[in-house]
Design a protein around this motif. Structure first.
Motif, short mmCIF file in Angstrom:
data_model
loop_
_atom_site.label_atom_id
_atom_site.label_comp_id
_atom_site.label_asym_id
_atom_site.label_seq_id
_atom_site.Cartn_x
_atom_site.Cartn_y
_atom_site.Cartn_z
N PRO A 84 0.83 -1.21 0.00
CA PRO A 84 0.00 0.00 0.00
C PRO A 84 0.86 1.26 0.00
CG PRO A 84 0.00 -1.01 2.17
CD PRO A 84 0.70 -1.96 1.26
N GLU A 85 0.28 2.35 -0.49
CA GLU A 85 1.03 3.61 -0.61
C GLU A 85 1.54 4.10 0.73
OE1 GLU A 85 0.17 8.18 -2.12
OE2 GLU A 85 -0.95 6.51 -2.98
N GLN A 86 0.77 3.89 1.80
CA GLN A 86 1.19 4.38 3.11
C GLN A 86 2.24 3.49 3.76
OE1 GLN A 86 -1.78 3.28 2.29
NE2 GLN A 86 -2.70 1.97 3.86
N ASN A 87 2.55 2.35 3.14
CA ASN A 87 3.56 1.46 3.69
C ASN A 87 4.39 0.87 2.55
OD1 ASN A 87 4.98 -0.04 5.58
ND2 ASN A 87 3.51 -1.73 5.58
N PRO A 88 5.15 1.72 1.85
CA PRO A 88 5.90 1.27 0.67
C PRO A 88 7.06 0.36 1.05
CG PRO A 88 6.49 3.51 1.21
CD PRO A 88 5.35 3.15 2.12
N CYS A 89 7.60 -0.32 0.05
CA CYS A 89 8.73 -1.22 0.27
C CYS A 89 10.01 -0.43 0.53
CB CYS A 89 8.91 -2.13 -0.93
SG CYS A 89 7.52 -3.28 -1.18
N ALA A 90 10.98 -1.11 1.15
CA ALA A 90 12.22 -0.44 1.54
C ALA A 90 12.97 0.11 0.33
CB ALA A 90 13.11 -1.42 2.31
N GLY A 91 12.98 -0.64 -0.78
CA GLY A 91 13.69 -0.18 -1.96
C GLY A 91 13.14 1.11 -2.52
N GLU A 92 11.82 1.25 -2.47
CA GLU A 92 11.20 2.47 -2.97
C GLU A 92 11.44 3.63 -2.02
OE1 GLU A 92 6.99 4.08 -4.84
OE2 GLU A 92 7.11 2.08 -3.96
N MET A 93 11.43 3.36 -0.71
CA MET A 93 11.67 4.42 0.26
C MET A 93 13.08 4.99 0.12
SD MET A 93 9.75 3.45 3.81
CE MET A 93 10.69 1.97 4.14
N THR A 94 14.06 4.11 -0.11
CA THR A 94 15.45 4.56 -0.19
C THR A 94 15.84 4.97 -1.60
OG1 THR A 94 16.21 2.29 -0.57
CG2 THR A 94 16.09 3.04 1.71
N GLY A 95 15.01 4.62 -2.60
CA GLY A 95 15.35 4.93 -3.98
C GLY A 95 16.33 3.96 -4.58
N SER A 96 16.63 2.85 -3.88
CA SER A 96 17.61 1.89 -4.37
C SER A 96 17.02 0.91 -5.37
CB SER A 96 18.22 1.12 -3.19
OG SER A 96 17.21 0.41 -2.48
N SER A 97 15.69 0.78 -5.39
CA SER A 97 15.07 -0.18 -6.31
C SER A 97 13.64 0.24 -6.60
CB SER A 97 15.08 -1.58 -5.70
OG SER A 97 14.36 -2.49 -6.51
N GLN A 98 13.24 0.08 -7.86
CA GLN A 98 11.87 0.33 -8.26
C GLN A 98 11.19 -0.95 -8.73
OE1 GLN A 98 10.23 3.37 -7.94
NE2 GLN A 98 12.07 3.73 -6.73
N ALA A 99 11.81 -2.09 -8.40
CA ALA A 99 11.24 -3.38 -8.80
C ALA A 99 9.95 -3.64 -8.04
CB ALA A 99 12.25 -4.50 -8.53
N ALA A 100 9.10 -4.48 -8.63
CA ALA A 100 7.86 -4.86 -7.96
C ALA A 100 8.17 -5.50 -6.61
CB ALA A 100 7.07 -5.82 -8.84
N CYS A 101 7.34 -5.22 -5.63
CA CYS A 101 7.61 -5.76 -4.30
C CYS A 101 6.30 -5.97 -3.55
CB CYS A 101 8.53 -4.84 -3.51
SG CYS A 101 7.77 -3.25 -3.10
N ARG A 102 6.40 -6.70 -2.44
CA ARG A 102 5.23 -6.96 -1.60
C ARG A 102 5.71 -7.43 -0.23
NH1 ARG A 102 5.28 -11.59 -4.84
NH2 ARG A 102 6.14 -13.35 -3.65
N PRO A 103 4.89 -7.27 0.80
CA PRO A 103 5.22 -7.86 2.10
C PRO A 103 5.07 -9.38 2.02
CG PRO A 103 3.57 -6.12 2.31
CD PRO A 103 3.68 -6.46 0.86
N GLU A 104 5.89 -10.11 2.75
CA GLU A 104 5.76 -11.56 2.79
C GLU A 104 4.59 -11.94 3.70
OE1 GLU A 104 9.11 -13.07 0.47
OE2 GLU A 104 6.96 -13.14 0.66
N PRO A 105 3.97 -13.10 3.46
CA PRO A 105 2.78 -13.49 4.23
C PRO A 105 3.12 -14.07 5.60
CG PRO A 105 3.28 -15.19 2.64
CD PRO A 105 4.29 -14.08 2.40
N LEU A 106 3.83 -13.30 6.41
CA LEU A 106 4.20 -13.76 7.75
C LEU A 106 3.04 -13.52 8.71
CD1 LEU A 106 7.84 -12.34 8.04
CD2 LEU A 106 7.08 -14.53 7.08
N ILE A 107 2.74 -14.53 9.52
CA ILE A 107 1.69 -14.40 10.54
C ILE A 107 2.33 -13.80 11.80
CG2 ILE A 107 -0.07 -15.59 11.89
CD1 ILE A 107 0.19 -17.95 9.91
N PHE A 108 1.85 -12.64 12.21
CA PHE A 108 2.30 -12.04 13.47
C PHE A 108 1.24 -12.30 14.54
CE2 PHE A 108 4.41 -9.66 10.11
CZ PHE A 108 5.72 -9.65 10.55
#
Length: 214
Positions: A84-108
């Motif tokens: 989601p836009e309010q929780n972008p991936c680390a690569g997009e936040m740092t500008g190091s990567s624009q590749a497609a990304c997603r959170p992993e399906p980890l159960i917390f």
């Protein structure tokens, strides 16, 4: 007479205006960095990684303040953005990567231990604990936690016994622990929680001392 050509080629400096998503990401990165600094974490604690295209089973293990967590989940290379836009991936936040990304399906797991103000529970009595499974936000539909099992230990993890657990809501379960006498659990009550979701992902979390008895 040939006129003198006074025209000059001028390099145009273009300033790229970041997108709203990128600006939001930059602000979130600053906020995340501040939060990590306040909690004593380093930037290396923010992890991202690439996966092969072929789907496979993965195991991810962590230990924090004696609490160990083991996740097993199925994943593969992301082919489209699912963050989601309010929780972008680390690569997009740092500008190091624009590749497609997603959170992993980890159960917390989130706990409501129902303890007294001194963080204790009554010895020699039944005690209810509420456990709720949740995930990092993503754009696609999240799986649901379908089963949860609880084990207890009163001797510091040397022996474990099952506790009665029932589903009480979406991703929510209530465990009833039969607390022993205080002298039978001098180190307190430990918990081992195992959960499975609708996609076959699992988590096992061991808390050596969840609470003490009074």
């Amino acid at each position: 007479m040939k006129a003198l050509d006074t025209a000059k080629e001028t390099d145009t400096m273009t300033t790229r205006v970041p997108s709203a998503r990128r600006r939001t990401s930059a602000l979130m990165l600053l906020a995340a960095a501040a939060l990590l600094a306040l909690t004593g974490c380093k930037s290396g604690d923010v992890v991202s990684y690439d996966l092969p295209a072929k789907s496979a089973r993965y195991t991810f293990e962590t230990e924090n303040d004696g609490v160990s967590t083991v996740w097993q989940y199925t994943s593969a290379e992301a082919t489209k953005d699912d963050a989601p836009e309010q929780n972008p991936c680390a690569g997009e936040m740092t500008g190091s990567s624009q590749a497609a990304c997603r959170p992993e399906p980890l159960i917390f797991l989130r706990y409501d231990f129902g303890l007294a103000l001194d963080n204790t529970a009554k010895a020699g009595a039944e005690h209810e604990i509420t456990v709720t499974g949740y995930y990092q936000e993503r754009l696609s539909e999240l799986p649901e936690v379908t089963s949860l099992k609880t084990e207890t230990t009163f001797d510091g993890g040397r022996t474990w016994r099952p506790a009665t657990t029932k589903e009480t809501g979406k991703n929510t379960f209530t465990t009833t622990v039969a607390n022993p006498r205080r002298d039978k659990a001098p180190e307190g009550v430990g918990l081992r929680i195992s959960a499975t979701d609708s996609q076959g992902n699992t988590v096992k979390q061991t808390i050596p001392t969840a609470y003490t008895l009074r």
